[in-house]
Scaffold this motif. Sequence first.
Motif, PDB file in Angstrom:
ATOM      1  N   UNK A   1       4.589   3.857  -8.062  1.00 36.45           N
ATOM      2  CA  UNK A   1       5.864   3.952  -7.159  1.00 36.45           C
ATOM      3  C   UNK A   1       7.263   4.210  -7.616  1.00 36.45           C
ATOM      4  N   UNK A   2       6.723   5.218  -8.541  1.00 31.93           N
ATOM      5  CA  UNK A   2       7.722   6.691  -9.080  1.00 31.93           C
ATOM      6  C   UNK A   2       8.668   7.607  -7.782  1.00 31.93           C
TER       7      UNK A   2
ATOM      8  N   UNK B   1      10.130   0.035  -1.092  1.00 35.72           N
ATOM      9  CA  UNK B   1       8.956   0.675  -2.074  1.00 35.72           C
ATOM     10  C   UNK B   1      10.343   2.284  -1.906  1.00 35.72           C
ATOM     11  N   UNK B   2       9.612   3.017  -3.190  1.00 34.93           N
ATOM     12  CA  UNK B   2       9.927   4.269  -2.785  1.00 34.93           C
ATOM     13  C   UNK B   2       9.636   5.377  -1.781  1.00 34.93           C
ATOM     14  N   UNK B   3      10.570   6.182  -1.214  1.00 37.07           N
ATOM     15  CA  UNK B   3      10.540   6.807  -0.030  1.00 37.07           C
ATOM     16  C   UNK B   3      10.730   8.319  -0.230  1.00 37.07           C
TER      17      UNK B   3
ATOM     18  N   UNK C   1       0.734  -1.487  -0.520  1.00 36.60           N
ATOM     19  CA  UNK C   1      -0.445  -0.198  -0.252  1.00 36.60           C
ATOM     20  C   UNK C   1       0.415   1.176   0.008  1.00 36.60           C
ATOM     21  N   UNK C   2       0.128   2.448  -0.890  1.00 35.11           N
ATOM     22  CA  UNK C   2       1.486   3.427  -0.680  1.00 35.11           C
ATOM     23  C   UNK C   2       0.413   4.162   0.500  1.00 35.11           C
ATOM     24  N   UNK C   3       1.772   5.331   1.085  1.00 35.30           N
ATOM     25  CA  UNK C   3       1.055   5.924   2.062  1.00 35.30           C
ATOM     26  C   UNK C   3       2.175   7.393   2.452  1.00 35.30           C
ATOM     27  N   UNK C   4       0.700   7.940   3.022  1.00 40.15           N
ATOM     28  CA  UNK C   4       1.424   9.294   2.360  1.00 40.15           C
ATOM     29  C   UNK C   4       0.739  10.152   3.512  1.00 40.15           C
ATOM     30  N   UNK C   5       1.176  10.980   4.581  1.00 39.17           N
ATOM     31  CA  UNK C   5       0.956  11.538   5.542  1.00 39.17           C
ATOM     32  C   UNK C   5       1.598  12.658   6.090  1.00 39.17           C
TER      33      UNK C   5
ATOM     34  N   UNK D   1       5.999   4.724  -1.732  1.00 42.63           N
ATOM     35  CA  UNK D   1       5.902   4.210  -3.195  1.00 42.63           C
ATOM     36  C   UNK D   1       4.355   3.007  -2.720  1.00 42.63           C
ATOM     37  N   UNK D   2       3.934   2.162  -3.539  1.00 41.45           N
ATOM     38  CA  UNK D   2       3.520   1.366  -3.287  1.00 41.45           C
ATOM     39  C   UNK D   2       3.832   0.425  -4.552  1.00 41.45           C
ATOM     40  N   UNK D   3       2.998  -0.959  -4.593  1.00 38.62           N
ATOM     41  CA  UNK D   3       3.614  -2.041  -5.546  1.00 38.62           C
ATOM     42  C   UNK D   3       2.411  -1.047  -6.907  1.00 38.62           C
ATOM     43  N   UNK D   4       3.272  -1.945  -7.993  1.00 34.14           N
ATOM     44  CA  UNK D   4       3.251  -0.923  -9.518  1.00 34.14           C
ATOM     45  C   UNK D   4       1.733  -2.202  -9.815  1.00 34.14           C
TER      46      UNK D   4
END
Length: 92
Positions: free
Chosen positions: A43-44, A82-84, A16-20, A34-37
């Motif tokens: 994911x970029x 994952x990209x961060x 799961x992509x996350x954002x906070x 990022x998450x799973x493409x």
Amino acid sequence: MKIVSSVILILITTGCATSDMVRMGDNYTIFKEGGTPALGQEFRLSRLKAKALVEAQSKCSEYNSNVMILKETETEMSIGVFARYELTFKCK
């Protein structure tokens, strides 16, 4: 069939992509991961960074201010990672 169901469940729960956004005093920190493409998640690193900057601009526009970047931390996507992107900023 059980194996396929288990793999799908693992991908959904771990990819799961996350954002906070967190406020500490006058500073804000936005964290994007990022998450799973395969599941259509972002994911970029470049897109995570762009989305974080848009969020920062949106927050500062609430105060008729501009974004002043204090710190950026980037992690590229690699096997098992994952990209961060982390952005610390204040509105000036």
